[in-house]
Design an enzyme around this catalytic site. Sequence first.
Site, PDB file in Angstrom:
ATOM      1  N   LYS A 174       0.752  -1.172  -0.078  1.00 43.99           N
ATOM      2  CA  LYS A 174      -0.036   0.036   0.173  1.00 43.99           C
ATOM      3  C   LYS A 174       0.866   1.243  -0.152  1.00 43.99           C
ATOM      4  O   LYS A 174       0.481   2.265  -0.597  1.00 43.99           O
ATOM      5  CB  LYS A 174      -1.098   0.133   1.184  1.00 43.99           C
ATOM      6  CG  LYS A 174      -1.908  -0.833   1.201  1.00 43.99           C
ATOM      7  CD  LYS A 174      -3.323  -0.745   2.017  1.00 43.99           C
ATOM      8  CE  LYS A 174      -4.154  -2.108   2.290  1.00 43.99           C
ATOM      9  NZ  LYS A 174      -5.081  -2.462   1.104  1.00 43.99           N
ATOM     10  N   GLU A 179      -3.327   7.953   7.289  1.00 46.18           N
ATOM     11  CA  GLU A 179      -3.997   8.686   6.309  1.00 46.18           C
ATOM     12  C   GLU A 179      -5.418   9.143   7.008  1.00 46.18           C
ATOM     13  O   GLU A 179      -5.648   8.829   7.949  1.00 46.18           O
ATOM     14  CB  GLU A 179      -4.078   7.932   4.929  1.00 46.18           C
ATOM     15  CG  GLU A 179      -5.188   6.882   4.748  1.00 46.18           C
ATOM     16  CD  GLU A 179      -5.194   6.325   3.666  1.00 46.18           C
ATOM     17  OE1 GLU A 179      -4.002   6.344   2.920  1.00 46.18           O
ATOM     18  OE2 GLU A 179      -6.224   5.666   3.134  1.00 46.18           O
ATOM     19  N   GLU A 209      -9.212   0.823  -6.925  1.00 48.24           N
ATOM     20  CA  GLU A 209     -10.430   1.188  -6.024  1.00 48.24           C
ATOM     21  C   GLU A 209     -10.207   2.594  -5.364  1.00 48.24           C
ATOM     22  O   GLU A 209      -9.157   3.246  -5.066  1.00 48.24           O
ATOM     23  CB  GLU A 209     -10.271   0.121  -5.023  1.00 48.24           C
ATOM     24  CG  GLU A 209     -10.606  -1.068  -4.982  1.00 48.24           C
ATOM     25  CD  GLU A 209     -10.611  -2.175  -3.865  1.00 48.24           C
ATOM     26  OE1 GLU A 209     -11.268  -3.174  -4.132  1.00 48.24           O
ATOM     27  OE2 GLU A 209     -10.114  -1.711  -2.788  1.00 48.24           O
ATOM     28  N   GLU A 262      -6.456   1.341  -3.638  1.00 52.93           N
ATOM     29  CA  GLU A 262      -5.408   0.343  -3.872  1.00 52.93           C
ATOM     30  C   GLU A 262      -6.046   0.154  -5.213  1.00 52.93           C
ATOM     31  O   GLU A 262      -6.927   0.239  -5.819  1.00 52.93           O
ATOM     32  CB  GLU A 262      -5.452  -0.865  -2.702  1.00 52.93           C
ATOM     33  CG  GLU A 262      -6.756  -1.429  -2.828  1.00 52.93           C
ATOM     34  CD  GLU A 262      -6.782  -2.827  -2.120  1.00 52.93           C
ATOM     35  OE1 GLU A 262      -5.664  -3.238  -1.922  1.00 52.93           O
ATOM     36  OE2 GLU A 262      -7.828  -3.196  -1.754  1.00 52.93           O
ATOM     37  N   PHE A 301     -24.100 -12.966  11.740  1.00 52.03           N
ATOM     38  CA  PHE A 301     -23.223 -13.320  10.626  1.00 52.03           C
ATOM     39  C   PHE A 301     -22.260 -14.414  10.850  1.00 52.03           C
ATOM     40  O   PHE A 301     -21.465 -14.567   9.981  1.00 52.03           O
ATOM     41  CB  PHE A 301     -22.794 -12.061   9.923  1.00 52.03           C
ATOM     42  CG  PHE A 301     -23.918 -10.829   9.354  1.00 52.03           C
ATOM     43  CD1 PHE A 301     -24.456 -11.269   8.228  1.00 52.03           C
ATOM     44  CD2 PHE A 301     -24.159  -9.928  10.175  1.00 52.03           C
ATOM     45  CE1 PHE A 301     -25.264 -10.187   7.824  1.00 52.03           C
ATOM     46  CE2 PHE A 301     -25.124  -9.071  10.034  1.00 52.03           C
ATOM     47  CZ  PHE A 301     -25.723  -9.335   8.592  1.00 52.03           C
TER      48      PHE A 301
END
Length: 669
Positions: free
Chosen positions: A116, A200, A275, A288, A348
């Site tokens: 990244k 960031e 993305e 990314e 989930f």
Amino acid sequence: MFSKILVANRGEIACRVFTTARRMGIGTVAIHSDVDAEALHVKSADEAVGIGGKTAAESYLDIDKVIDACRQSGADAVHPGYGFLSENAEFSERLAKEGITFIGPSASAILCMGDKITSKKLSAEAGVNTVPGFMGIIEDAEQCVKISADIGYPVMIKASAGGGGKGMRIAWNDDEAREGFNRSRSEAKSSFGDDRIFVEKFITQPRHIEIQVMADSHGNCIYLGERECSIQRRNQKVVEEAPSPFLDEATRKAMGDQAVALARAVDYVSAGTVEFIVDSQKQFYFLEMNTRLQVEHPVTELITGVDLVEQMIRVAAGQKLEITQGDVKLTGWAIESRLYAEDPKRNFLPSIGRLSRYRPPQTLTTADHVVRNDTGVEEGGEISMYYDPMIAKLCTWSTTREAAIDDMSRALDQFDLSGVGNNLQFLSSIMKHPRFRAGDLSTAFIDEEYPEGFHDSDPEGDTLALFAVAAAVIAHRSQRAPDAGQGSAVLRGKQASESSDIVAIIGQTHNHLTVTPDAGMLNLQDESGKRMLAETSWTPGQSVATIRIDGREYDFKLSPRVAAIGIEHGGFLVKAQVLSPRKAELAGLMPVKAPADLSKFLLCPMPGLVTTLMVAEGDTVEPGQALAIVEAMKMENVLQAEKAGVVARIPVAAGDSLMVDDIIMEFET
Ligand code: ADP
Ligand code: ADP
Ligand code: MG
């Protein structure tokens, strides 16, 4: 062109690649683990090579075994699908040494984009917008605090080697930045063996919008519009669509141009996805680049008419792209729902087991509608604990977003699946959600709209009326069957056109209806005098009933219940009973049976393996104390005590495989 393509993957994506290869006249080779010997992808290929093993590491991730399978089958190219070895530069280099073509980008492009920090620097140099932040590696928690304060809270602390949403933390203040740094770093070290961390700005109310790019080795690179993937749970995509309801033509072009600039900067060849995170002002920032075919690629295929797998194969064989940027036209709207073997009503948790019933809706292609279902399973097949819990990707396309969503709702209502817990009802609920329908999305959608998770709710208004009509129609049709079930007695013995008064009890509500047979149809009148006309060809025994009500078709999934029927439609699941008015009145007086008190048991919440028991018989436990660990689908679930107590009995041992609701331990009362 290649003579034989081996797909180094399993499930739906292997089947997907085989379909295109076959259409192109290319031979197909499947590989499979021991667990997958009977899987659909194995049957879908011309030939199959067993590579042994159960876990991903012992099979689909084992480079030596995959290369052996290539040699054995004589495949001259490998398509990696997504996941597994698809973004593994070593794999592509090893194939090159064997003289086998990797259907994907170069090893150097994979390496640049796999990190990244590297990819963010490269993007900035290529003129791509990046999220404001600190591009270097952060040494310690105090430096993280200082940099975060300089950037301005909230910030996102990220692992450079991260993926799958791991090694990522939001921080809103100094304390959270300190804590987030330490936790991200240790998670990154254990998950990726690489603890480099950067920070960031956290973009609030963001939308995830990505650009599909496609490049050949002759210097051509184009973008094929965008996909919006803002409906996410724990950073995992659940529903995707193309185009995005948020973008205007100018923003789309700006994002497309930047994505192409980035691809060109690394001499990208093949299909890839850039993305972006997009804020409420339509400012977009690079997240990314995924150097592979993306799970959600079908929605792009549906709006562009381009077969991305075919283009990947052609480009890998050295051919030129068949289309130019000018040829790319976005037509209509496409939605994808990821059908997962997980139980939304149990937080989930992943489910496993045999698909005792698997009947997807009819796929179709007309001028105005497409229903596509990409799947790797079939009825009787097994969802195992070893791999990804995705069952299918159901896609619809139509001329407008509204029509595509309506089609998806219907297709989900028709999807007949049992044996494995699944998220069909949850997906239906999203399709009906007013905020989803309005296109008012953000990556926080699920957390905000389902803060307590997904649970059954009662239908109201027009939807309730629909359920009442369905129950009445089902009861009426049931009277014809020799073993006529619940409700039929109310209507039996009537003359062909005689009216009967009935009560359809839906959950707790009583709906009074007057039902009159009318030339093969049913005339229904409710208490307010409103009339409805219903028609169906459903016969008892069928688990999905299609009923035409006032000219529009609806689908209802039926499940037998004691003295009642379960009806599922549009994200609702209700218990329905049809009775005579007198019986309905009396039914209201029946005592309600209280559910058994299970609080003295610790029950297994999902099928899985008991790995650790932390307490013994006779131990006193405190609320919140860890009692046992159950592992399923690579997830460790720590089960905790809900209240204080003394352990009376533990009928299981570490190493036991359990089913849902099996007793793990019992407490003294
Ligand atoms: P995407 O953005 O396309 O969803 P991600 O980067 O989140 O991709 O992850 C890649 C996809 O690959 C996941 O959605 C997952 O379904 C699949 N995947 C990842 N690891 C595996 C695996 N071990 N087995 C099968 N599929 C996997
Ligand atoms: P991964 O490699 O795990 O897929 P990404 O960088 O693509 O990691 O981020 C995954 C998801 O996390 C994004 O889809 C988005 O929802 C969220 N996310 C990542 N970075 C930010 C950011 N700076 N601000 C807001 N959300 C972010
Ligand atoms: Mg991502």
